[in-house]
Design a protein around this motif. Sequence first.
Motif, short mmCIF file in Angstrom:
data_model
loop_
_atom_site.label_atom_id
_atom_site.label_comp_id
_atom_site.label_asym_id
_atom_site.label_seq_id
_atom_site.Cartn_x
_atom_site.Cartn_y
_atom_site.Cartn_z
N UNK A 197 0.82 -1.21 0.00
CA UNK A 197 0.00 0.00 0.00
C UNK A 197 0.86 1.26 0.00
N UNK A 198 0.47 2.27 -0.80
CA UNK A 198 1.18 3.54 -0.75
C UNK A 198 1.04 4.23 0.61
N UNK A 199 0.06 3.81 1.40
CA UNK A 199 -0.14 4.41 2.72
C UNK A 199 1.04 4.17 3.66
N UNK A 200 1.92 3.23 3.34
CA UNK A 200 3.10 3.00 4.17
C UNK A 200 4.03 4.20 4.15
N UNK A 201 3.88 5.10 3.20
CA UNK A 201 4.67 6.33 3.19
C UNK A 201 4.33 7.20 4.41
N UNK A 202 3.17 6.97 5.01
CA UNK A 202 2.81 7.73 6.22
C UNK A 202 3.73 7.41 7.39
N UNK A 203 4.35 6.24 7.38
CA UNK A 203 5.33 5.91 8.42
C UNK A 203 6.53 6.86 8.29
N UNK A 204 6.95 7.12 7.06
CA UNK A 204 8.06 8.05 6.83
C UNK A 204 7.66 9.45 7.28
N UNK A 205 6.44 9.85 6.96
CA UNK A 205 5.96 11.18 7.39
C UNK A 205 5.95 11.28 8.91
N UNK A 206 5.48 10.24 9.57
CA UNK A 206 5.46 10.24 11.04
C UNK A 206 6.87 10.31 11.60
N UNK A 207 7.80 9.57 11.00
CA UNK A 207 9.20 9.61 11.44
C UNK A 207 9.78 11.02 11.29
N UNK A 208 9.41 11.70 10.21
CA UNK A 208 9.91 13.07 10.00
C UNK A 208 9.33 14.03 11.03
N UNK A 209 8.05 13.87 11.37
CA UNK A 209 7.44 14.73 12.39
C UNK A 209 8.06 14.47 13.76
N UNK A 210 8.28 13.20 14.08
CA UNK A 210 8.93 12.86 15.36
C UNK A 210 10.33 13.46 15.41
N UNK A 211 11.08 13.32 14.33
CA UNK A 211 12.45 13.85 14.29
C UNK A 211 12.44 15.37 14.39
N UNK A 212 11.56 16.01 13.63
CA UNK A 212 11.48 17.48 13.68
C UNK A 212 11.10 17.99 15.06
N UNK A 213 10.14 17.34 15.68
CA UNK A 213 9.72 17.73 17.02
C UNK A 213 10.86 17.53 18.02
N UNK A 214 11.60 16.43 17.86
CA UNK A 214 12.74 16.18 18.75
C UNK A 214 13.81 17.25 18.58
N UNK A 215 14.07 17.68 17.35
CA UNK A 215 15.04 18.75 17.12
C UNK A 215 14.63 20.01 17.87
N UNK A 216 13.35 20.36 17.78
CA UNK A 216 12.86 21.59 18.41
C UNK A 216 12.90 21.48 19.93
N UNK A 217 12.43 20.36 20.47
CA UNK A 217 12.35 20.20 21.92
C UNK A 217 13.71 20.04 22.58
N UNK A 218 14.66 19.45 21.87
CA UNK A 218 15.95 19.20 22.52
C UNK A 218 16.84 20.44 22.52
N UNK A 219 16.52 21.44 21.70
CA UNK A 219 17.27 22.71 21.75
C UNK A 219 16.62 23.60 22.79
N UNK A 220 17.29 23.79 23.89
CA UNK A 220 16.70 24.50 25.02
C UNK A 220 16.89 26.01 24.94
N UNK A 221 17.62 26.47 23.95
CA UNK A 221 17.86 27.90 23.80
C UNK A 221 16.95 28.48 22.72
N UNK A 222 16.83 29.81 22.71
CA UNK A 222 15.99 30.48 21.72
C UNK A 222 16.67 30.46 20.36
N UNK A 223 15.92 30.82 19.34
CA UNK A 223 16.38 30.81 17.95
C UNK A 223 17.71 31.55 17.79
N UNK A 224 17.83 32.74 18.37
CA UNK A 224 18.99 33.59 18.12
C UNK A 224 20.07 33.48 19.19
#
Length: 194
Positions: A96-123
């Motif tokens: 099923x092409x729907x298995x690509x949603x696993x990749x999308x979920x992995x990208x969201x998890x990774x992106x969220x982890x990047x944001x949450x693990x950086x404890x400092x502000x953008x600048x």
Amino acid sequence: MTPRAEIVHWAFGAGFLLLGLILLAEVIVGTDVFRKRPWRAYLWPALAFVLGVMLWPVVGFFTSSTLHVLAHAAWAQAAMVAGAVQLAVVRGKLASPAWALVTATAMVISGTSFILHEQNTWLFSRAAFLHHALGWTLIAAALFPVGEALRPQRPIWRGGFALTWIVVAVMLFADRDVAPIFGHLSNLAGGPGR
């Protein structure tokens, strides 16, 4: 001696650049031509899985807090699961092409982890800015595998997915622990980097 964090980021940048170039080559020449050699179909899923495996030493040896351990472990697991599922798709075990949603979920998890693990502000510093930028880039780019699941075989989804990893690699190559961003460096960050 433990290498500096940016050296680890640069090593993963090289891996993501290779991943993006493999995916882009398939988009440019077309899936039929690219897969005339059957082993080529396994390249990007296997590389994603290997990148996930290579994140485990980072979890064990290069983390400074519980938050960093959890973030790196989440990235490792997400990359390994996405790679394993795509290997099963290439092998024909999952259709099923729907298995690509696993990749999308992995990208969201990774992106969220990047944001949450950086404890400092953008600048705060270049590294802080890049962690936030990487996180939001991965979250936004999760739309490409979602598009692939809903409307498979469209070049826009595959091309965007390939270019995402090239952009991620460029961001990782731009990382330096303590360096000013846009001429600004927080007084709390310490001295400017190299």
